[in-house]
Write a protein that holds these residues in place. Structure first.
Motif, short mmCIF file in Angstrom:
data_model
loop_
_atom_site.label_atom_id
_atom_site.label_comp_id
_atom_site.label_asym_id
_atom_site.label_seq_id
_atom_site.Cartn_x
_atom_site.Cartn_y
_atom_site.Cartn_z
N LEU A 253 -4.50 -10.06 5.09
CA LEU A 253 -3.85 -8.87 5.60
C LEU A 253 -2.38 -8.85 5.21
O LEU A 253 -1.70 -9.88 5.19
N VAL A 254 -1.89 -7.64 4.97
CA VAL A 254 -0.47 -7.40 4.82
C VAL A 254 -0.08 -6.32 5.82
O VAL A 254 -0.86 -5.40 6.08
N TYR A 255 1.09 -6.47 6.39
CA TYR A 255 1.55 -5.56 7.43
C TYR A 255 2.86 -4.89 7.03
O TYR A 255 3.64 -5.43 6.26
N ALA B 287 7.86 -4.59 -0.61
CA ALA B 287 6.97 -5.46 -1.36
C ALA B 287 7.15 -6.90 -0.89
O ALA B 287 8.21 -7.27 -0.36
N ILE B 288 6.11 -7.69 -1.11
CA ILE B 288 6.14 -9.10 -0.72
C ILE B 288 5.44 -9.92 -1.80
O ILE B 288 4.43 -9.49 -2.37
N SER B 289 6.00 -11.08 -2.08
CA SER B 289 5.41 -11.95 -3.08
C SER B 289 4.09 -12.53 -2.57
O SER B 289 3.79 -12.46 -1.38
N ARG B 290 3.34 -13.15 -3.45
CA ARG B 290 2.00 -13.57 -3.07
C ARG B 290 1.99 -14.65 -2.01
O ARG B 290 1.03 -14.75 -1.24
N CYS C 232 -1.04 1.13 0.39
CA CYS C 232 -0.98 -0.29 0.11
C CYS C 232 -1.36 -0.52 -1.35
O CYS C 232 -2.26 0.17 -1.87
N ALA C 233 -0.69 -1.44 -2.00
CA ALA C 233 -0.96 -1.73 -3.40
C ALA C 233 -1.00 -3.24 -3.62
O ALA C 233 -0.32 -3.99 -2.90
N ALA C 234 -1.76 -3.65 -4.63
CA ALA C 234 -1.89 -5.07 -4.93
C ALA C 234 -1.79 -5.32 -6.42
O ALA C 234 -2.21 -4.48 -7.24
N LEU D 60 -2.41 -12.41 -4.90
CA LEU D 60 -1.98 -11.03 -5.00
C LEU D 60 -0.58 -10.83 -4.43
O LEU D 60 -0.31 -11.19 -3.28
N ALA D 61 0.29 -10.23 -5.23
CA ALA D 61 1.52 -9.68 -4.69
C ALA D 61 1.18 -8.32 -4.11
O ALA D 61 0.35 -7.59 -4.66
N MET D 62 1.83 -7.98 -3.01
CA MET D 62 1.47 -6.76 -2.29
C MET D 62 2.67 -5.84 -2.12
O MET D 62 3.83 -6.30 -2.07
N GLY D 63 2.38 -4.56 -2.01
CA GLY D 63 3.45 -3.59 -1.82
C GLY D 63 3.00 -2.42 -0.97
O GLY D 63 1.80 -2.17 -0.80
N TRP D 64 3.98 -1.73 -0.42
CA TRP D 64 3.76 -0.48 0.30
C TRP D 64 4.55 0.62 -0.40
O TRP D 64 5.73 0.42 -0.71
#
Length: 127
Positions: free
Chosen positions: A78-80, A50-53, A96-98, A32-36
């Protein structure tokens, strides 16, 4: 199906710090790539970070560069979002988004690219 649960929001004063966390379940987190994102009253939802997987690539909106840091712990799912030097204009509900990603290095900045969303956590910064 991916479930996302944010935590860490609250009421702080200007120049204070907060760390938001987002716990993911339901899919291999490292896929999962994640974002705020955030949404202030009366405004549209906007991209924050955002952060890559695999964590190698990150992206920030200009207004938070140098103050916010996104990171992830794939072992803990977890993503911070570390938020320093908070300003009243940072007040918003933070989401938070995935996104399931086949590209290990890409961080996604558009809300339309994300498939899964958390319920949000309120951040209020007083002056």
């Amino acid at each position: 199906q991916v479930q996302l649960v944010e935590s860490g929001g609250g009421l702080v004063q200007a120049r204070d710090s907060l760390r938001l966390s987002c716990a993911a379940s339901g899919r291999t987190f490292s896929s999962l790539a994640m974002g705020w994102f955030r949404q202030a009253p009366g405004k549209e939802r906007e991209f924050v970070s955002a952060i890559s997987r695999e964590g190698g690539s990150t992206s920030y909106t200009d207004s938070v560069k140098g103050r916010f840091t996104i990171s992830r712990d794939n072992a803990k799912n977890l993503v911070y979002l570390q938020m320093n030097a908070l300003k009243p204009e940072d007040t918003a509900v933070y989401y938070c988004a995935a996104k399931a990603s086949y590209i290990s290095w890409r961080a996604y900045t558009s809300s339309t690219e994300y498939n899964y969303w958390g319920q949000g956590t309120q951040v209020t910064v007083s002056s």
